[in-house]
Design a protein around this motif. Structure first.
Motif, PDB file in Angstrom:
ATOM      1  N   TYR A  66      21.898 -14.431   2.394  1.00  0.00           N
ATOM      2  CA  TYR A  66      23.097 -14.401   1.552  1.00  0.00           C
ATOM      3  C   TYR A  66      24.022 -15.531   1.996  1.00  0.00           C
ATOM      4  CZ  TYR A  66      21.453  -9.604   0.695  1.00  0.00           C
ATOM      5  OH  TYR A  66      20.699  -8.494   0.386  1.00  0.00           O
ATOM      6  N   LEU A  67      24.368 -16.388   1.076  1.00  0.00           N
ATOM      7  CA  LEU A  67      25.259 -17.493   1.407  1.00  0.00           C
ATOM      8  C   LEU A  67      26.710 -17.059   1.323  1.00  0.00           C
ATOM      9  CD1 LEU A  67      23.599 -20.493  -0.512  1.00  0.00           C
ATOM     10  CD2 LEU A  67      23.150 -19.665   1.819  1.00  0.00           C
ATOM     11  N   THR A  68      27.559 -17.722   2.102  1.00  0.00           N
ATOM     12  CA  THR A  68      28.998 -17.511   2.022  1.00  0.00           C
ATOM     13  C   THR A  68      29.571 -18.416   0.928  1.00  0.00           C
ATOM     14  OG1 THR A  68      29.497 -19.269   3.610  1.00  0.00           O
ATOM     15  CG2 THR A  68      29.038 -17.065   4.507  1.00  0.00           C
ATOM     16  N   HIS A  69      30.847 -18.219   0.630  1.00  0.00           N
ATOM     17  CA  HIS A  69      31.510 -19.077  -0.357  1.00  0.00           C
ATOM     18  C   HIS A  69      31.438 -20.544   0.073  1.00  0.00           C
ATOM     19  CE1 HIS A  69      33.190 -15.778  -2.747  1.00  0.00           C
ATOM     20  NE2 HIS A  69      33.539 -15.187  -1.621  1.00  0.00           N
ATOM     21  N   ASP A  70      31.689 -20.793   1.354  1.00  0.00           N
ATOM     22  CA  ASP A  70      31.665 -22.172   1.847  1.00  0.00           C
ATOM     23  C   ASP A  70      30.268 -22.774   1.735  1.00  0.00           C
ATOM     24  OD1 ASP A  70      34.347 -22.145   2.437  1.00  0.00           O
ATOM     25  OD2 ASP A  70      34.078 -21.679   4.565  1.00  0.00           O
ATOM     26  N   GLN A  71      29.264 -21.987   2.018  1.00  0.00           N
ATOM     27  CA  GLN A  71      27.897 -22.503   1.938  1.00  0.00           C
ATOM     28  C   GLN A  71      27.490 -22.796   0.500  1.00  0.00           C
ATOM     29  OE1 GLN A  71      25.981 -19.277   4.065  1.00  0.00           O
ATOM     30  NE2 GLN A  71      25.751 -20.519   5.921  1.00  0.00           N
ATOM     31  N   VAL A  72      27.969 -21.978  -0.441  1.00  0.00           N
ATOM     32  CA  VAL A  72      27.706 -22.257  -1.864  1.00  0.00           C
ATOM     33  C   VAL A  72      28.360 -23.579  -2.254  1.00  0.00           C
ATOM     34  CG1 VAL A  72      28.105 -21.506  -4.237  1.00  0.00           C
ATOM     35  CG2 VAL A  72      27.436 -19.829  -2.504  1.00  0.00           C
ATOM     36  N   GLY A  80      24.431 -32.663  -6.792  1.00  0.00           N
ATOM     37  CA  GLY A  80      24.645 -33.737  -7.752  1.00  0.00           C
ATOM     38  C   GLY A  80      24.878 -33.241  -9.158  1.00  0.00           C
ATOM     39  N   GLU A  81      24.087 -33.707 -10.114  1.00  0.00           N
ATOM     40  CA  GLU A  81      24.272 -33.342 -11.516  1.00  0.00           C
ATOM     41  C   GLU A  81      24.005 -31.862 -11.783  1.00  0.00           C
ATOM     42  OE1 GLU A  81      21.274 -34.882 -14.216  1.00  0.00           O
ATOM     43  OE2 GLU A  81      19.944 -35.303 -12.513  1.00  0.00           O
ATOM     44  N   HIS A  82      23.404 -31.164 -10.836  1.00  0.00           N
ATOM     45  CA  HIS A  82      23.112 -29.745 -11.010  1.00  0.00           C
ATOM     46  C   HIS A  82      24.155 -28.850 -10.338  1.00  0.00           C
ATOM     47  CE1 HIS A  82      19.265 -30.946 -12.656  1.00  0.00           C
ATOM     48  NE2 HIS A  82      18.977 -31.612 -11.553  1.00  0.00           N
ATOM     49  N   ARG A  83      25.297 -29.432 -10.013  1.00  0.00           N
ATOM     50  CA  ARG A  83      26.342 -28.704  -9.280  1.00  0.00           C
ATOM     51  C   ARG A  83      26.784 -27.439 -10.016  1.00  0.00           C
ATOM     52  NH1 ARG A  83      32.048 -28.879  -9.020  1.00  0.00           N
ATOM     53  NH2 ARG A  83      32.034 -30.244 -10.843  1.00  0.00           N
ATOM     54  N   ILE A  84      27.037 -27.528 -11.308  1.00  0.00           N
ATOM     55  CA  ILE A  84      27.537 -26.374 -12.063  1.00  0.00           C
ATOM     56  C   ILE A  84      26.460 -25.306 -12.181  1.00  0.00           C
ATOM     57  CG2 ILE A  84      28.684 -25.628 -14.179  1.00  0.00           C
ATOM     58  CD1 ILE A  84      30.179 -27.677 -12.433  1.00  0.00           C
ATOM     59  N   LEU A  85      25.209 -25.720 -12.295  1.00  0.00           N
ATOM     60  CA  LEU A  85      24.110 -24.755 -12.345  1.00  0.00           C
ATOM     61  C   LEU A  85      24.065 -23.930 -11.064  1.00  0.00           C
ATOM     62  CD1 LEU A  85      21.565 -23.501 -13.530  1.00  0.00           C
ATOM     63  CD2 LEU A  85      20.278 -25.511 -12.756  1.00  0.00           C
ATOM     64  N   VAL A  86      24.278 -24.573  -9.926  1.00  0.00           N
ATOM     65  CA  VAL A  86      24.299 -23.844  -8.653  1.00  0.00           C
ATOM     66  C   VAL A  86      25.403 -22.795  -8.666  1.00  0.00           C
ATOM     67  CG1 VAL A  86      24.809 -24.054  -6.177  1.00  0.00           C
ATOM     68  CG2 VAL A  86      23.255 -25.675  -7.278  1.00  0.00           C
ATOM     69  N   TYR A  87      26.571 -23.169  -9.148  1.00  0.00           N
ATOM     70  CA  TYR A  87      27.676 -22.207  -9.200  1.00  0.00           C
ATOM     71  C   TYR A  87      27.371 -21.045 -10.139  1.00  0.00           C
ATOM     72  CZ  TYR A  87      31.032 -24.981  -6.491  1.00  0.00           C
ATOM     73  OH  TYR A  87      31.693 -25.643  -5.474  1.00  0.00           O
ATOM     74  N   VAL A  88      26.754 -21.313 -11.276  1.00  0.00           N
ATOM     75  CA  VAL A  88      26.415 -20.240 -12.221  1.00  0.00           C
ATOM     76  C   VAL A  88      25.410 -19.281 -11.588  1.00  0.00           C
ATOM     77  CG1 VAL A  88      25.217 -19.730 -14.398  1.00  0.00           C
ATOM     78  CG2 VAL A  88      26.963 -21.505 -14.319  1.00  0.00           C
ATOM     79  N   LEU A  89      24.417 -19.816 -10.894  1.00  0.00           N
ATOM     80  CA  LEU A  89      23.436 -18.967 -10.229  1.00  0.00           C
ATOM     81  C   LEU A  89      24.078 -18.121  -9.136  1.00  0.00           C
ATOM     82  CD1 LEU A  89      20.505 -21.539  -9.882  1.00  0.00           C
ATOM     83  CD2 LEU A  89      20.545 -19.558 -11.409  1.00  0.00           C
ATOM     84  N   ALA A  90      25.000 -18.711  -8.389  1.00  0.00           N
ATOM     85  CA  ALA A  90      25.577 -18.047  -7.218  1.00  0.00           C
ATOM     86  C   ALA A  90      26.735 -17.115  -7.548  1.00  0.00           C
ATOM     87  CB  ALA A  90      26.039 -19.089  -6.198  1.00  0.00           C
ATOM     88  N   HIS A 197      16.357 -18.252  -6.542  1.00  0.00           N
ATOM     89  CA  HIS A 197      16.528 -16.810  -6.742  1.00  0.00           C
ATOM     90  C   HIS A 197      17.412 -16.198  -5.660  1.00  0.00           C
ATOM     91  CE1 HIS A 197      15.440 -13.130  -8.829  1.00  0.00           C
ATOM     92  NE2 HIS A 197      15.280 -12.539  -7.650  1.00  0.00           N
ATOM     93  N   ASP A 198      17.447 -16.824  -4.480  1.00  0.00           N
ATOM     94  CA  ASP A 198      18.329 -16.326  -3.423  1.00  0.00           C
ATOM     95  C   ASP A 198      19.800 -16.415  -3.839  1.00  0.00           C
ATOM     96  OD1 ASP A 198      16.389 -15.574  -1.554  1.00  0.00           O
ATOM     97  OD2 ASP A 198      16.190 -17.627  -0.820  1.00  0.00           O
ATOM     98  N   LEU A 199      20.110 -17.309  -4.761  1.00  0.00           N
ATOM     99  CA  LEU A 199      21.488 -17.416  -5.232  1.00  0.00           C
ATOM    100  C   LEU A 199      21.880 -16.196  -6.063  1.00  0.00           C
ATOM    101  CD1 LEU A 199      21.815 -21.212  -6.139  1.00  0.00           C
ATOM    102  CD2 LEU A 199      22.306 -20.026  -3.986  1.00  0.00           C
ATOM    103  N   ARG A 200      20.910 -15.563  -6.703  1.00  0.00           N
ATOM    104  CA  ARG A 200      21.175 -14.300  -7.408  1.00  0.00           C
ATOM    105  C   ARG A 200      21.545 -13.222  -6.391  1.00  0.00           C
ATOM    106  NH1 ARG A 200      20.062 -11.052 -11.949  1.00  0.00           N
ATOM    107  NH2 ARG A 200      18.869  -9.148 -11.565  1.00  0.00           N
ATOM    108  N   HIS A 201      20.813 -13.185  -5.270  1.00  0.00           N
ATOM    109  CA  HIS A 201      21.147 -12.242  -4.205  1.00  0.00           C
ATOM    110  C   HIS A 201      22.523 -12.564  -3.625  1.00  0.00           C
ATOM    111  CE1 HIS A 201      17.116 -10.968  -4.697  1.00  0.00           C
ATOM    112  NE2 HIS A 201      16.540 -11.869  -3.926  1.00  0.00           N
ATOM    113  N   THR A 202      22.828 -13.849  -3.524  1.00  0.00           N
ATOM    114  CA  THR A 202      24.143 -14.257  -3.031  1.00  0.00           C
ATOM    115  C   THR A 202      25.242 -13.748  -3.941  1.00  0.00           C
ATOM    116  OG1 THR A 202      23.384 -16.219  -1.827  1.00  0.00           O
ATOM    117  CG2 THR A 202      25.638 -16.274  -2.668  1.00  0.00           C
TER     118      THR A 202
END
Length: 268
Positions: A66-72, A80-90, A197-202
């Motif tokens: 599980y990632l923390t807010h800072d790690q996300v 890079g260009e996938h930054r917003i996708l990471v936030y949506v997943l997390a 998928h770990d970002l869903r758990h996060t």
């Protein structure tokens, strides 16, 4: 088929246990048992000899990261260009296929909601679009900080366009495990090794730590029931067990004090 008996099935499982992992053995056993169930239903055989085996292996559940807010933030910054996708997943808890299946028309940013109605699954380099895993659409909340980011992501796109398109506007492919953009972002950010998928758990972890109730979390994740959510993320509720002990201790103390005040002084 009539020659298959329980001993033969157990010997077959024992042989596979030497050469294959638990997931493969359980999957193959399920296929055989299903075929024999159909044979019973069609009255080809009297009973299913695959039922009642006692040597199936057990899958070892892997500990989740599980990632923390800072790690996300670190991962998003390295993506890079996938930054917003990471936030949506997390922060929205979407599965990978649900995220890459999002279209502009699925976003209602005034209400801070996104609708999960499509799931894009990649099979042998071909993307198949269908319904979400639960076969039911759901409405997912969008954190306010992400609303503006998503609005920018959708600028200049039509309602039917993908929010996170790949080359030529097609569905984004799953990152290659060893050389893809996600792996590179993880290595660059220095966070623990995770998968998309770990970002869903996060997302589940961050929601629980923020005090979100289980029923709301179930709806966000698209689980069939709150019980499924609790079973899946039981480890996130360990602090609730501590709270139970503390609450019982306070209740006992309060009861003891009340009892002392209720007793008349000696000699009266």
């Amino acid at each position: 088929m009539t020659d298959i008996d329980l001993d033969a099935v157990e010997q077959w499982i024992a042989t596979m246990n030497w050469t294959s992992g638990a997931t493969v053995v359980i999957r193959d056993y399920g296929v055989l048992a299903g075929i024999l169930d159909s044979a019973v239903k069609a009255r080809r055989i009297a009973r299913n000899p695959a039922r009642g085996v006692d040597n199936l292996p057990r899958k070892q559940s892997k500990s989740r990261v599980y990632l923390t807010h800072d790690q996300v933030d670190q991962l998003a910054g390295a993506a890079g260009e996938h930054r917003i996708l990471v936030y949506v997943l997390a922060y929205c808890g979407l599965r990978w296929g649900e995220a890459i299946g999002l279209r502009v028309k699925h976003l209602d940013l005034l209400r801070r909601r996104l609708a999960v109605t499509e799931n894009a699954v990649q099979v042998d380099n071909v993307v198949h679009v269908g319904t979400p895993k639960s076969h039911q659409s759901r409405s997912v909340p969008v954190p306010p900080f992400l609303v503006v980011e998503l609005a920018r992501q959708c600028e200049g796109r039509g309602r039917d366009d993908l929010v996170f398109p790949g080359p030529a506007g097609q569905h984004l492919r799953r990152p290659v495990s060893t050389t893809g953009w996600f792996t590179r972002a993880v290595e660059k950010s220095g966070i623990p090794r995770v998968t998309p998928h770990d970002l869903r758990h996060t997302a589940a972890s961050l929601a629980v730590s923020a005090g979100v109730n289980v029923k709301a979390l179930q709806r966000m994740l698209g689980h069939a029931s709150a019980a499924m959510t609790l079973d899946t993320y039981a480890d996130l509720f360990d602090s609730d067990l501590d709270a139970i002990g503390t609450a019982l201790d306070h209740a006992r103390s309060a009861a003891s004090v009340g009892k002392v005040w209720a007793e008349p002084p000696a000699g009266i």
